[in-house]
Design a protein around this motif. Structure first.
Motif, PDB file in Angstrom:
ATOM      1  N   GLU A   1      38.675  46.559  42.271  1.00  0.00           N
ATOM      2  CA  GLU A   1      39.319  47.597  41.527  1.00  0.00           C
ATOM      3  C   GLU A   1      40.119  47.168  40.637  1.00  0.00           C
ATOM      4  OE1 GLU A   1      39.507  50.953  44.521  1.00  0.00           O
ATOM      5  OE2 GLU A   1      41.581  50.633  43.693  1.00  0.00           O
TER       6      GLU A   1
ATOM      7  N   SER B   1      43.440  41.839  36.043  1.00  0.00           N
ATOM      8  CA  SER B   1      44.792  42.013  35.613  1.00  0.00           C
ATOM      9  C   SER B   1      45.670  41.935  36.816  1.00  0.00           C
ATOM     10  CB  SER B   1      45.304  43.390  35.118  1.00  0.00           C
ATOM     11  OG  SER B   1      45.076  44.296  36.168  1.00  0.00           O
TER      12      SER B   1
ATOM     13  N   ARG C   1      37.104  44.408  25.820  1.00  0.00           N
ATOM     14  CA  ARG C   1      37.878  43.226  26.460  1.00  0.00           C
ATOM     15  C   ARG C   1      37.045  41.999  26.689  1.00  0.00           C
ATOM     16  NH1 ARG C   1      43.031  45.525  27.694  1.00  0.00           N
ATOM     17  NH2 ARG C   1      42.705  47.835  27.844  1.00  0.00           N
TER      18      ARG C   1
ATOM     19  N   PRO D   1      42.050  48.069  36.947  1.00  0.00           N
ATOM     20  CA  PRO D   1      42.590  49.023  35.869  1.00  0.00           C
ATOM     21  C   PRO D   1      41.790  48.976  34.367  1.00  0.00           C
ATOM     22  CG  PRO D   1      44.266  48.098  36.958  1.00  0.00           C
ATOM     23  CD  PRO D   1      43.224  47.360  37.432  1.00  0.00           C
ATOM     24  N   LEU D   2      41.361  47.679  34.091  1.00  0.00           N
ATOM     25  CA  LEU D   2      40.948  47.444  32.865  1.00  0.00           C
ATOM     26  C   LEU D   2      39.449  47.408  32.662  1.00  0.00           C
ATOM     27  CD1 LEU D   2      43.257  44.443  31.781  1.00  0.00           C
ATOM     28  CD2 LEU D   2      43.439  46.770  31.413  1.00  0.00           C
ATOM     29  N   LYS D   3      38.867  47.725  33.710  1.00  0.00           N
ATOM     30  CA  LYS D   3      37.317  47.690  33.737  1.00  0.00           C
ATOM     31  C   LYS D   3      36.963  49.144  33.018  1.00  0.00           C
ATOM     32  CE  LYS D   3      35.287  47.270  38.049  1.00  0.00           C
ATOM     33  NZ  LYS D   3      34.790  47.730  39.406  1.00  0.00           N
ATOM     34  N   PRO D   4      35.836  49.004  32.023  1.00  0.00           N
ATOM     35  CA  PRO D   4      35.510  50.031  31.121  1.00  0.00           C
ATOM     36  C   PRO D   4      35.148  50.912  31.941  1.00  0.00           C
ATOM     37  CG  PRO D   4      34.653  48.045  30.574  1.00  0.00           C
ATOM     38  CD  PRO D   4      35.058  47.669  31.949  1.00  0.00           C
ATOM     39  N   ASN D   5      35.661  52.445  31.305  1.00  0.00           N
ATOM     40  CA  ASN D   5      35.514  53.642  32.205  1.00  0.00           C
ATOM     41  C   ASN D   5      34.646  54.613  31.351  1.00  0.00           C
ATOM     42  OD1 ASN D   5      35.821  56.189  33.352  1.00  0.00           O
ATOM     43  ND2 ASN D   5      37.144  55.350  34.617  1.00  0.00           N
TER      44      ASN D   5
END
Lengths: 455, 1076
Positions: free
Chosen positions: A101, A130, A125, A103-107
């Motif tokens: 999981e 992170s 990115r 947070p910087l994963k493209p959403n």
């Protein structure tokens, strides 16, 4: 690591001394699932994860039993079938799909919010890991949060199937003590232990159509393969090169009108002297979602006239002259690269072999077709060679199976000093030709390697 | 759409992980295992009333009847001897240590005031007592001595100025609250007379006879809602053993006079560690029917218990029917039968002993359902959730009527001693949103989408195995946790508590009663100190009901687009300050006869308002309402000053909640005087307030336009371009922002001097640029500093109306941004044209076109689009059709000419599945046109409509070819060339035979056309991948299919549509196989 580039000079007598070339036959049976027919899209991705887990679980269980057999015999550790059966205060191992999981994963929700004006577009990115990343292990029954410093050592990636050994901590998380992947399947047929095995060539990233495509260097390559360049030693070797693989990024899709005729003429020229196999890559005028479908032969009107010109899907699992090989044009590795700190791409490529899977981050961050009852990206057999195209730099190593020999030091396997065993795998990161002007020749039997630099 | 800008690094954690995190932080905090401990912390030892002071925050109170505790001396004891039970009050609360308290307060008796007739003296009192006793004994036979006492006292009526002279009122104290209404009625109907030697008739108007016994006591004892109470040692008694009535840990008896109330300041501003239970139930409905408690079982109940002020729940559990696999971080309790489940849950609630019970729509659904279900199953020991033993919990019908919120019918469930806080009505009251589903509210306030499982799937999951039930339980736990998170995020408990403290009413009143009770409470409290008594008008008595008065009017707007700074001058707290400045009150209203009788002088002694009403000035008498307002505004100033100094986040939140409550309270006083159906309307006050307001706006315009002129040395002549209620927009004719700000400041000070204190005109902001569309409709960029703008401010422009498609809000919002922020009118028009072109070419995402309406009941008289659609959907699939109470989402589709509007609504999913053409013209003409013309007309002028809504961009129209219905059954679908769209001869798509991609003419362009098709397929495939992996991530499971049907989610329709788009695109790609 790299063989010195061969000194090149023109051979005047090339045409006058015709020699017979040994053709390396290509059997594409293993790539059948990559050729999509009657696509449907009413299904979801859960099937793919489900199939992957079903397919790899027995192998992971076997590998784990092997790795942790001794501690299990002592009774300190036992195997638990389902994530939900973990109980506090006992050391167990479980098998499941890892999921990061991030947070910087493209959403896509962020993208849509920016599309409709309420937010800034999310930045692109290079890396998406992170410190706030959380790793979960999931099976059909539930998921558990993994903890412990070991996770960073293992460069954990979404979609891989693994066994984790550890215990539930007081916080309901699972402290990981060790981790085990499926590893490669055993060798189906032993490789030839002789010097006269077949050679095949790999090149990627011609990028016909763009201004900086080096047509001259490409021409030199073609001439060299045809035996019109180089010394006599070269010629002996070249006669044994049974196939050239063009591993993706042949044509820039954006400049297809210029690039396609150039590529066609070039490939036609090459196919006249040596069998040529073309894979589509991320910039090619082809479908982009994995598996990329073979570029239509009709696009290459001239080259297609040669019977030894072959357009194949990406990724490719094939038997080349009887040796299993696995080739991708680079997308799976580029995507995995986002998950981990550092820039050791070779280590990641080796991991693919540990995982027995060449594209675990599909479908999470690497877009792929929603297979219903199969995961074709699982390696079907132990390849002799794993080739990853369109990488920033050339790199190679010999991979020995680590998962079942826990004493092995991974770094020791990095060099060519160790003589390859019949079960060794040559891992090859292929740079883009526009950048490195490199042709890589590999002997499928001995795993010997030659690089030829043009320019 | 999700919240606008989220911090980048906030993980989008799925709920299960979150449960784990909760478990994690908890254990670190050293708490006990949530699976083991439900009960409150135990007392250190037996409570000793003789030596220990009992201090607790009271949260709820009710009225009761009680025998006099042994050893307690009640007032009027001699009169009570023959009546064993007397009225008492029960206060419930929590100590600082988290122990629950129930406190029985004895010896307070209800009373009313009546004006003494002339010549009535104390010697007549016994006769009156006898008379009233005689009358009242017939009303309530079980009370032996209804009248406990009558005392004469000097008081003044609240209504009107009488020269500050008190007169004699008789305070009649009664033995029972139920005696008050009959007594009042006896007086009102003129039936109370004293005959014989002393002959008296009594006035028909009674005083203070319409206030509840509980509130009466709280007012007299200075107890505010949520206030701390203290009982000194040895002044109260502990109840033990069989005498205990409640489940509280400490139960005591005390005399009313021994209760010490603390004003909520300093240490007494704190909150006790209240326990908040948030819960959610799931029931297994049948296909096509809303769950019915007579038939459908309750299958799961999830609970979260949090201590107020802490961020995370310390109890997390779920009660399930049938076995259920374990969930990390939660306690799963499974039961074989529903009766066992219900009973276990009931015991759980009693054991964890919550002070506040919350959830989403729990009053109308969860509670009602549970109670009905338990009744159906005859689980007789289930419905006991209050703190008073033996009192059955029941759902009652309630009708909530309020001028502010309209009439609502609902259920109420009272849990004695606990606060029931249903978030749904609270949201509806306090926030204006497009949708009030839990999904929508969470998306709005928490910035995250919530998985929504359709109730037809719930039954399937229940009927599956351990794992499917576990899945359901995770979902249920999430729904139980979300209300708690909303409470925290919106500071509901603190803000409501502060409101209770400021206005003095119990917490539960804020949820169940309207605005008026809050003002009444304050009025009574204030009147008490001034010996004023408040008349008990019959509702609607005070004034002719149809007398309406003029509301606030506005200065006619000079419409237009202003590309120069417009200064805005605002009257701070306009209505309260008018009431204070002019001393407007019930007590200062003076009639002409009184003026002449007292020889009052106009101007010094009294003033005449613009409405012609007269009010005495503060030199004669200071009004009560102005005094209340001064207190409120003073308290707000203090709270805001303290807020600035405070660093502790929790105390800050309390102070902020308080200043907000004070502001709302100050503003509601004016409304109270104008409420004609209210308890104490006084239109002289309210109409005078608005009249003053109108005059002040006019006067401000006049003052500004007279002073700021070239002739006085100013750079230009100023114009007031618009004025509304409490603000005036001035165009100073200067383009420099800093100069305009300086002028605005100066003008505000200058104008303020012309008004009576504390009326103050303030310069707050400059709009630049400013788009003035009409009355109460404008938009502008908001500046408070000359170097940087603060925000874009819009008023009255279509953004949240739900009968508008989201496209409208999106287009209007984008246009305003472009016009105001980027100053790019051309960009805005280009955007409009593009959007219109996209709309007509069917390129706009479906979710942008979905309109939704609540399906209230099925027997509408007229045919309504959404009702008709719901019927049609029920015929297609009873399982997924919307039920009463659901919102029906629909799009407008093309229909045959002359089709009625209600026939044109269609289910968006059905539209996607069958490729039904959307009536894009409808969206352009009926949805977009008006609001667009409104905002562009001031800029583009007369020709707006022709420029914007007609033109080249509207020429290309693409309509989807439907795959169902009507003529399509007979149509033969012929494949067309992917290059030139010419029909391809000899191909019939329907036969399934391979079709060539292009015609012979286009064959040379094959590679190029192929590239185009490849690109289209790539876009569609990538979108499919991204949308479906997102849903997979949101639901928090990789190996299970996504079940979510949240129509509020921005990607719900997209992911459906993309399945079709990607299929079409890849199919077309395959046609090339036959063309090479």
């Amino acid at each position: 690591m790299t063989a010195p580039s061969t000194q090149l000079h023109h051979r005047a007598d090339a045409a006058s001394q015709p020699q017979t070339r040994t053709i390396a036959n290509l059997d594409l049976t293993a790539s059948a699932p990559f050729l999509l027919k009657d696509r449907t899209y009413t299904q979801q991705y859960a099937n793919l994860y489900f199939s992957r887990l079903q397919k790899l679980r027995p192998h992971v269980v076997a590998a784990a039993n092997h790795k942790w057999g001794s501690v299990m015999e002592r009774g300190t550790v036992r195997h638990v079938e389902r994530v939900v059966d973990i109980r506090p205060k006992s050391t167990v191992w479980i098998v499941g799909t890892l999921f990061c999981e991030m947070p910087l994963k493209p959403n896509i929700l962020d993208d849509i919010a920016s599309e409709y004006g309420s937010a800034l577009p999310p930045p692109h990115r290079e890396k998406i890991y992170s410190e706030k990343d959380v790793v979960m292990l999931e099976d059909e029954y539930g998921r558990v949060r993994l903890e412990g410093p070991l996770l960073t050592d293992y460069s954990v990636v979404t979609g891989t199937v693994a066994a984790v050994l550890g215990s539930e901590n007081a916080q309901g998380g699972f402290d990981v003590l060790d981790l085990c992947y499926a590893g490669l399947p055993p060798l189906a047929s032993p490789g030839l232990e002789s010097d006269d095995g077949p050679w095949v060539g790999f090149v990627s990233g011609f990028r016909f159509g763009v201004a900086d495509a080096d047509l001259l260097a490409a021409q030199m390559l073609s001439d060299y393969v045809a035996g019109e360049l180089g010394c006599d030693e070269d010629l002996d070797l070249l006669h044994r090169v049974g196939r050239i693989f063009v591993v993706g990024n042949v044509i820039e899709a954006e400049h297809v009108e210029q690039g396609l005729p150039e590529a066609d003429a070039y490939l036609a020229q090459m196919a006249a002297t040596v069998p040529v196999t073309v894979l589509p890559g991320p910039v090619d005028p082809a479908t982009h979602v994995l598996p990329q479908q073979p570029m239509h032969p009709s696009l290459f009107a001239q080259a297609s006239k040669h019977s030894e010109f072959l357009s194949v899907p990406n990724p490719l699992f094939a038997q080349c002259a009887g040796f299993p090989i696995a080739v991708t044009s680079g997308q799976p590795l580029d995507d995995l690269f986002k998950y981990v700190p550092g820039d050791d791409r070779l280590a990641l490529a080796r991991r693919m072999l540990d995982w027995r899977h060449i594209a675990p981050s599909a479908p999470d961050t690497l877009w792929c077709y929603p297979y219903v009852d199969d995961d074709p990206f699982v390696l079907p057999e132990r390849p002799r060679l794993l080739v990853v195209g369109n990488q920033p730099e050339f790199a190679t190593c010999i991979y020995e199976d680590l998962t079942n020999t826990d004493t092995a030091d991974p770094d020791a396997m990095d060099t060519d000093d160790t003589p390859p065993s019949p079960s060794s795998v040559r891992v090859l990161l292929l740079p883009e030709f526009t950048r490195a002007k490199l042709l890589v020749l590999v002997n499928l039997a001995t795993l010997a390697i030659r690089t030829i630099h043009f320019g | 759409l999700p919240g606008s800008s989220q911090p980048e690094l906030v993980p989008r954690s799925t709920f299960e992980d979150h449960l784990e995190e909760l478990a994690l932080t908890q254990t670190r905090a050293g708490d006990v295992d949530p699976k083991l401990t439900w009960a409150r912390p135990a007392l250190d030892g037996p409570w000793d009333a003789a030596t220990q002071d009992l201090v607790f925050q009271q949260i709820e109170a009710d009225e009761s009847f009680s025998p006099c505790p042994a050893g307690m001396q009640l007032p009027y004891a001699s009169k009570l001897t023959r009546t064993p039970m007397h009225p008492a009050l029960r206060f419930y609360g929590v100590t600082r240590d988290g122990h629950s308290v129930a406190c029985h307060v004895h010896g307070f008796f209800p009373y009313i005031y009546i004006p003494a007739p002339q010549n009535f003296t104390d010697q007549h009192i016994p006769m009156l007592v006898d008379t009233l006793n005689r009358i009242l004994r017939q009303e309530k036979k079980d009370v032996d001595t209804p009248v406990l006492a009558i005392e004469s006292t000097q008081k003044e009526s609240l209504m009107n100025f009488h020269g500050n002279r008190k007169s004699t009122f008789l305070k009649v104290t009664l033995a029972h609250p139920k005696l008050v209404p009959p007594l009042r009625r006896q007086f009102e109907t003129g039936q109370v007379r004293l005959d014989g030697a002393a002959h008296f008739t009594f006035a028909t108007l009674t005083y203070e006879a319409n206030i509840a016994y509980l509130l009466r006591y709280m007012i007299d004892a200075d107890i505010a809602g949520m206030a701390w109470l203290e009982l000194r040692h040895a002044t109260y008694q502990l109840r033990t053993g069989a005498h205990r009535e409640t489940t509280a840990q400490i139960e005591v008896d005390v005399l009313a006079s021994n209760v010490i109330a603390h004003e909520p300041v300093d240490e007494w501003a704190a909150m006790a560690p209240l326990r908040i239970l948030s819960f959610d139930i799931e029931c297994a409905g049948r296909k096509g029917a809303f769950p019915d408690p007579k038939i459908d079982p309750v299958i799961q109940i999830a609970n979260m218990v949090t201590v107020q002020g802490e961020t995370q729940p310390f109890i997390r559990n779920v009660f399930t029917l049938g076995s259920c696999a374990a969930i990390v971080g939660s306690d799963v309790r499974s039961y074989a039968s529903e009766a066992e489940l219900l009973l276990a849950w009931s015991e759980f609630v009693q054991e964890c002993d919550p002070d506040i019970v919350t959830g989403y729509n729990i009053l109308n659904f969860d509670w009602t359902y549970l109670l009905d279900r338990a009744a159906t199953l005859k689980v007789t020991s289930f419905p006991y959730f209050g703190r008073v033993k033996q009192v059955k919990t029941e759902a009652k019908d309630a009708r909530f009527q309020s001028r502010a919120f309209g009439a609502r019918e609902s259920k109420t469930v009272a849990l004695d001693g606990r606060i029931v806080l249903d978030l749904l009505p609270l949201m509806q009251r306090e926030h204006k949103l497009r949708s009030y589903t839990l999904n929508a509210v969470c998306a709005h306030f928490l910035g995250e989408q919530k998985e929504d499982v359709h109730h037809s799937i719930i039954t399937e999951l229940q009927n599956g195995n351990d794992e499917t039930r576990r899945r359901l339980a995770v979902y249920c736990l999430k729904d139980a946790y979300l209300p708690q998170r909303l409470l925290d995020k919106l500071m509901c408990i603190i803000n409501q508590s502060e409101m209770a403290r400021v206005t003095g009413v119990p917490f539960n009143y804020l949820l169940s009663r309207g605005q008026q009770i809050k003002v009444i409470s304050q009025l009574y409290r204030k009147a008490k100190g001034h010996d004023l008594v408040i008349p008990a008008f019959k509702t609607g008595d005070a004034a002719p009901v149809d007398e309406s008065y003029e509301g606030a009017t506005v200065i006619e707007p000079v419409r237009g687009y202003y590309d120069v700074p417009i200064a805005t001058l605002d009257f701070a707290s306009l209505y309260p300050s008018i009431m204070m400045a002019h001393n407007l009150c019930y007590t200062t209203l003076v009639t002409k006869p009184v003026i002449s009788a007292l020889k009052l002088e106009e101007g010094t002694d009294y003033v005449t308002t613009p409405m012609g009403d007269c009010f005495v000035t503060a030199t004669q008498r200071k009004g009560l309402l102005p005094a209340i307002l001064e207190d409120l505004i003073g308290a707000r100033k203090r709270a805001k000053a303290d807020l600035k100094k405070e660093t502790d986040p929790f105390k800050k939140a309390v102070l902020d909640g308080r200043q907000l409550a004070l502001k709302i309270s100050a503003n509601s006083v004016y409304g109270f005087t104008g409420a004609t159906v209210g308890k104490l309307p006084c239109l002289e006050v309210s109409s005078s307030v608005t009249a003053f307001g109108r005059d002040m706006i006019e006067r401000t315009k006049q003052l500004v336009e007279e002073r700021y002129v070239l002739a006085n040395g100013y750079p230009a002549n100023a114009h007031v371009i618009y004025g509304d209620t409490d603000s005036v927009m001035v165009k100073f004719g200067v383009s420099d922002l800093a100069k305009v700000m300086a002028l605005g400041k100066e003008a505000a000070e200058y104008v303020t001097k012309h008004f009576v204190r504390p009326i103050q005109l303030e310069f707050e902001k400059v709009y630049f640029p400013y788009l003035l569309i009409n009355k109460k409709r404008y938009a502008g960029l908001y500046w408070t500093r000359p170097d940087e703008w603060d925000k874009m401010d819009t008023k009255g422009i279509e953004t949240v109306r739900r009968d508008n498609a989201p496209l409208v809000a999106h287009v209007i919002d984008t246009c305003l941004r472009k016009i105001l922020m980027d100053r790019d009118v051309e960009g805005a028009t280009a955007f409009v044209k593009n959007t219109i072109a996209d709309l007509l070419q069917n390129k706009v995402d479906m979710s942008q076109l979905v309109i939704s309406k609540a399906l209230a009941k099925t027997d509408y008289a007229g045919k309504q689009a959404h009702v008709e659609l719901a019927d049609r959907m029920r015929k297609r699939d009873p399982g997924s059709a919307p039920n009463v109470g659901d919102r029906v989402a629909y799009v407008i589709v093309k229909a045959s000419k002359g089709a009625a509007a209600y026939e044109k609504a269609e289910d968006p999913i059905y539209v996607l599945e069958h490729n039904i053409p959307i009536d894009t013209r409808y969206y352009l003409d009926n949805q977009l046109a008006k609001p667009l013309v409104r905002i562009f007309e001031p800029i583009l002028g007369e020709s707006t409509e022709s420029k914007l809504l007609n033109g080249d961009h509207t020429r290309t129209v693409i309509v989807a070819a439907p795959t169902t219905g009507g003529l399509m059954k007979f149509a033969v679908k012929t494949a067309t060339c992917l290059g030139c769209k010419a029909p391809l001869k000899g191909t019939k798509a329907a036969t399934g035979a391979p079709t060539a991609a292009v015609c012979d003419y286009c064959r040379p362009k094959l590679p190029v056309l192929y590239q185009k098709q490849v690109a289209a397929a790539n876009t569609a495939e990538e979108r499919y991948a991204r949308l479906w992996t997102q849903c997979q991530n949101c639901q928090g499971s990789l190996h299970m299919d996504v079940l979510c049907t949240s129509r509020d989610c921005p990607i719900f329709y997209m992911r459906k549509k993309v399945q079709k788009d990607v299929k079409d695109a890849t199919d077309a790609l395959e046609r090339f196989e036959y063309s090479w």
